[in-house]
Design a protein around this motif. Structure first.
Motif, mmCIF file in Angstrom:
data_model
loop_
_atom_site.group_PDB
_atom_site.id
_atom_site.type_symbol
_atom_site.label_atom_id
_atom_site.label_comp_id
_atom_site.label_asym_id
_atom_site.label_seq_id
_atom_site.Cartn_x
_atom_site.Cartn_y
_atom_site.Cartn_z
ATOM 1 N N GLY A 147 1.223 -0.950 -0.282
ATOM 2 C CA GLY A 147 -0.053 0.150 0.346
ATOM 3 C C GLY A 147 1.334 1.101 0.104
ATOM 4 N N LEU A 148 1.656 1.502 0.204
ATOM 5 C CA LEU A 148 2.884 2.165 0.826
ATOM 6 C C LEU A 148 3.515 2.628 -0.728
ATOM 7 C CD1 LEU A 148 3.950 1.980 4.452
ATOM 8 C CD2 LEU A 148 3.161 4.480 3.612
ATOM 9 N N VAL A 149 4.055 1.465 -1.145
ATOM 10 C CA VAL A 149 4.819 1.628 -2.701
ATOM 11 C C VAL A 149 3.529 2.393 -3.249
ATOM 12 C CG1 VAL A 149 6.071 0.172 -4.263
ATOM 13 C CG2 VAL A 149 6.623 -0.266 -1.559
ATOM 14 N N LEU A 150 2.661 1.202 -3.533
ATOM 15 C CA LEU A 150 2.262 2.108 -4.556
ATOM 16 C C LEU A 150 1.469 3.308 -4.536
ATOM 17 C CD1 LEU A 150 0.930 1.034 -7.478
ATOM 18 C CD2 LEU A 150 -0.793 -0.252 -6.603
ATOM 19 N N GLY A 151 0.996 3.356 -3.413
ATOM 20 C CA GLY A 151 0.205 4.364 -2.626
ATOM 21 C C GLY A 151 1.567 5.942 -2.839
ATOM 22 N N GLY A 152 2.704 5.324 -2.893
ATOM 23 C CA GLY A 152 3.650 6.345 -2.955
ATOM 24 C C GLY A 152 4.461 7.286 -4.105
ATOM 25 N N THR A 153 4.020 5.554 -4.789
ATOM 26 C CA THR A 153 5.030 5.763 -6.300
ATOM 27 C C THR A 153 3.671 7.054 -7.415
ATOM 28 O OG1 THR A 153 4.947 3.239 -6.787
ATOM 29 C CG2 THR A 153 4.950 4.993 -8.671
ATOM 30 N N TYR A 154 2.134 6.676 -6.264
ATOM 31 C CA TYR A 154 1.271 7.419 -7.503
ATOM 32 C C TYR A 154 1.742 8.789 -6.822
ATOM 33 C CZ TYR A 154 -1.604 4.148 -10.132
ATOM 34 O OH TYR A 154 -2.086 3.994 -11.376
ATOM 35 N N LEU A 155 1.800 8.555 -5.684
ATOM 36 C CA LEU A 155 2.023 10.114 -5.040
ATOM 37 C C LEU A 155 3.182 11.045 -6.405
ATOM 38 C CD1 LEU A 155 1.456 12.433 -2.848
ATOM 39 C CD2 LEU A 155 2.996 11.141 -1.188
ATOM 40 N N LEU A 157 4.464 10.660 -8.952
ATOM 41 C CA LEU A 157 3.737 10.523 -10.773
ATOM 42 C C LEU A 157 2.979 12.407 -10.216
ATOM 43 C CD1 LEU A 157 2.845 7.367 -11.539
ATOM 44 C CD2 LEU A 157 4.876 8.714 -11.877
ATOM 45 N N ALA A 158 2.474 12.400 -9.644
ATOM 46 C CA ALA A 158 0.667 13.623 -8.900
ATOM 47 C C ALA A 158 1.927 14.955 -8.749
ATOM 48 C CB ALA A 158 0.418 13.310 -8.232
ATOM 49 N N LEU A 159 2.717 14.378 -8.028
ATOM 50 C CA LEU A 159 3.356 15.723 -7.947
ATOM 51 C C LEU A 159 4.565 16.275 -8.976
ATOM 52 C CD1 LEU A 159 4.898 15.177 -4.581
ATOM 53 C CD2 LEU A 159 3.577 16.531 -5.253
ATOM 54 N N LEU A 160 5.044 15.387 -9.811
ATOM 55 C CA LEU A 160 5.766 15.241 -11.214
ATOM 56 C C LEU A 160 4.881 15.764 -11.930
ATOM 57 C CD1 LEU A 160 8.253 12.479 -11.588
ATOM 58 C CD2 LEU A 160 8.707 14.420 -10.939
ATOM 59 N N ARG A 161 3.715 15.522 -12.399
ATOM 60 C CA ARG A 161 3.087 15.943 -13.151
ATOM 61 C C ARG A 161 1.366 16.630 -12.488
ATOM 62 N NH1 ARG A 161 0.737 11.866 -17.511
ATOM 63 N NH2 ARG A 161 -0.548 13.549 -18.016
ATOM 64 N N PRO A 162 1.565 17.462 -12.141
ATOM 65 C CA PRO A 162 0.013 17.662 -12.088
ATOM 66 C C PRO A 162 -0.976 18.079 -12.499
ATOM 67 C CG PRO A 162 1.970 19.285 -11.049
ATOM 68 C CD PRO A 162 2.395 19.118 -12.571
ATOM 69 N N GLY A 163 -2.136 17.375 -12.362
ATOM 70 C CA GLY A 163 -3.138 18.108 -13.690
ATOM 71 C C GLY A 163 -3.369 16.269 -14.133
ATOM 72 N N GLY A 164 -2.487 15.205 -14.183
ATOM 73 C CA GLY A 164 -2.306 14.170 -14.981
ATOM 74 C C GLY A 164 -3.235 13.286 -13.723
ATOM 75 N N ILE A 165 -2.225 12.646 -12.420
ATOM 76 C CA ILE A 165 -2.753 12.405 -12.214
ATOM 77 C C ILE A 165 -3.318 12.831 -10.139
ATOM 78 C CG2 ILE A 165 -2.058 10.694 -9.482
ATOM 79 C CD1 ILE A 165 -0.291 9.279 -12.896
ATOM 80 N N GLY A 166 -4.215 12.781 -9.802
ATOM 81 C CA GLY A 166 -4.754 13.743 -8.959
ATOM 82 C C GLY A 166 -5.136 12.647 -7.535
ATOM 83 N N GLY A 167 -5.158 13.730 -6.522
ATOM 84 C CA GLY A 167 -5.263 12.842 -5.459
ATOM 85 C C GLY A 167 -5.836 11.698 -5.338
ATOM 86 N N GLY A 168 -6.824 11.972 -5.345
ATOM 87 C CA GLY A 168 -7.651 10.333 -5.260
ATOM 88 C C GLY A 168 -7.779 9.639 -5.729
ATOM 89 N N ASP A 169 -6.652 9.546 -7.708
ATOM 90 C CA ASP A 169 -5.718 8.365 -7.805
ATOM 91 C C ASP A 169 -4.851 8.013 -6.484
ATOM 92 O OD1 ASP A 169 -7.577 8.222 -9.632
ATOM 93 O OD2 ASP A 169 -6.021 9.792 -10.524
ATOM 94 N N PHE A 196 -1.508 1.725 -15.864
ATOM 95 C CA PHE A 196 -1.116 2.583 -16.417
ATOM 96 C C PHE A 196 -0.962 1.933 -18.566
ATOM 97 C CE2 PHE A 196 1.324 3.911 -12.676
ATOM 98 C CZ PHE A 196 0.590 5.209 -12.861
ATOM 99 N N ILE A 197 -0.533 1.139 -18.174
ATOM 100 C CA ILE A 197 -1.110 0.382 -19.607
ATOM 101 C C ILE A 197 -2.284 0.041 -20.451
ATOM 102 C CG2 ILE A 197 -1.246 -1.822 -21.465
ATOM 103 C CD1 ILE A 197 1.502 -2.748 -19.293
ATOM 104 N N LEU A 198 -3.597 -0.354 -19.265
ATOM 105 C CA LEU A 198 -4.382 -0.097 -20.341
ATOM 106 C C LEU A 198 -5.156 1.046 -20.407
ATOM 107 C CD1 LEU A 198 -5.937 -2.269 -16.844
ATOM 108 C CD2 LEU A 198 -5.926 -2.541 -19.966
ATOM 109 N N SER A 199 -4.850 2.405 -19.596
ATOM 110 C CA SER A 199 -4.668 3.483 -19.500
ATOM 111 C C SER A 199 -4.235 4.418 -20.932
ATOM 112 C CB SER A 199 -4.286 4.369 -18.819
ATOM 113 O OG SER A 199 -4.626 6.009 -18.782
ATOM 114 N N GLY A 200 -3.265 4.037 -20.878
ATOM 115 C CA GLY A 200 -2.466 4.543 -22.009
ATOM 116 C C GLY A 200 -2.971 3.623 -23.696
ATOM 117 N N ALA A 201 -3.299 2.237 -23.208
ATOM 118 C CA ALA A 201 -3.962 2.392 -25.195
ATOM 119 C C ALA A 201 -5.361 2.396 -25.235
ATOM 120 C CB ALA A 201 -4.451 0.340 -24.461
ATOM 121 N N VAL A 202 -6.412 3.190 -24.052
ATOM 122 C CA VAL A 202 -7.730 3.366 -24.505
ATOM 123 C C VAL A 202 -7.322 4.466 -24.934
ATOM 124 C CG1 VAL A 202 -9.693 4.046 -22.986
ATOM 125 C CG2 VAL A 202 -8.548 1.571 -22.969
ATOM 126 N N SER A 203 -6.705 5.657 -24.295
ATOM 127 C CA SER A 203 -6.574 6.961 -24.892
ATOM 128 C C SER A 203 -6.043 7.198 -26.237
ATOM 129 C CB SER A 203 -5.256 7.399 -23.752
ATOM 130 O OG SER A 203 -5.176 7.762 -23.130
#
Ligand SMILES: [Zn+2]
Length: 237
Positions: A147-155, A157-169, A196-203
């Motif tokens: 939980g820490l690792v995946l939550g931390g990874t998203y955090l 990413l959210a800080l690196l690219r604001p507007g892409g991944i949000g706090g809810g994610d 990320f793969i699914l999101s990228g493919a659908v985008s």
């Protein structure tokens, strides 16, 4: 996949989907707005539970049967995979919650704290019970780290690219990481990457079909949840 358990999951999914209806209806409002408590067509107050159609004008709430079908499919798959195991309840809880969250995220691009945050103690408790029954304290430790690792990874990413991944994610990623970590590090990596793969493919498909401007936002929650679901179904344990 145990087909008897899977069939029971499908049967359990229909009433579970109907129960989720109320939360999805109430929370499908833009962030910061008050809960929806009236019929979108005639503005009559709606009952707190069992929201199928408006008692005043007969309007159906949401696509008829969509939540029930989605929950039946998800619980069918999860029952088939985890049926009879100590961790079945934890995964089915997250699966049903995931259906509601994906539905809300698709309609209003948010993952309400009011559903995500209380799910943390519930999921941790269910995994702790499974660890006790299965004499597997290591899996519980791995879940918490996951939980820490995946939550931390998203955090990050959210800080690196604001507007892409949000706090809810970010908050949902911690929850998904708990479940994926429980199943093991390879499952955590696969589940995280699949989102990320699914999101990228659908985008790409939407871009090619010109349904999506390059900068426009698509909800990430449903892809994260779908990736976690697929990895959980495939994960060996
Ligand atoms: Zn109405």
């Amino acid at each position: 996949m145990n087909l008897v358990w899977a069939a029971e999951g499908v049967i359990a999914g229909v009433p579970a989907g109907t129960i989720l209806r109320s939360a999805v209806f109430r929370l499908s409002v833009p962030s910061g707005n008050p809960d929806r408590t009236t019929c979108p067509r005639c503005a009559a107050p709606v009952p707190r539970w069992l929201l199928l159609r408006c008692g005043h004008c007969g309007q159906h709430f949401g696509t008829l049967g969509a939540l029930e079908w989605a929950t039946a499919v998800v619980l069918g798959l999860l029952f088939g995979r985890f049926g009879g195991q100590p961790d079945m309840l934890a995964f089915c809880f997250l699966g049903a919650l995931g259906v509601a969250l994906a539905a809300i995220d698709l309609s209003v691009q948010r993952l309400p704290d009011r559903l995500v945050l209380p799910a943390y103690p519930v999921l941790i408790a269910l995994l702790a019970i499974a660890a006790l029954i299965g004499h597997d304290a290591a899996a519980l430790g791995r879940a918490l780290l996951g939980g820490l690792v995946l939550g931390g990874t998203y955090l990050v990413l959210a800080l690196l690219r604001p507007g892409g991944i949000g706090g809810g994610d970010v908050k949902l990623a911690g929850l998904a990481g708990l479940a994926l970590g429980w199943l093991g590090w390879p499952t955590l990596i696969a589940g995280g990457a699949l989102g990320f793969i699914l999101s990228g493919a659908v985008s790409l498909v939407l871009l090619a079909a010109r349904r999506l401007a390059l900068q426009s936002m698509i909800s990430f929650g449903p892809f994260m949840l779908a990736g976690a679901l697929l990895a959980s179904l495939a994960g060996a344990r």
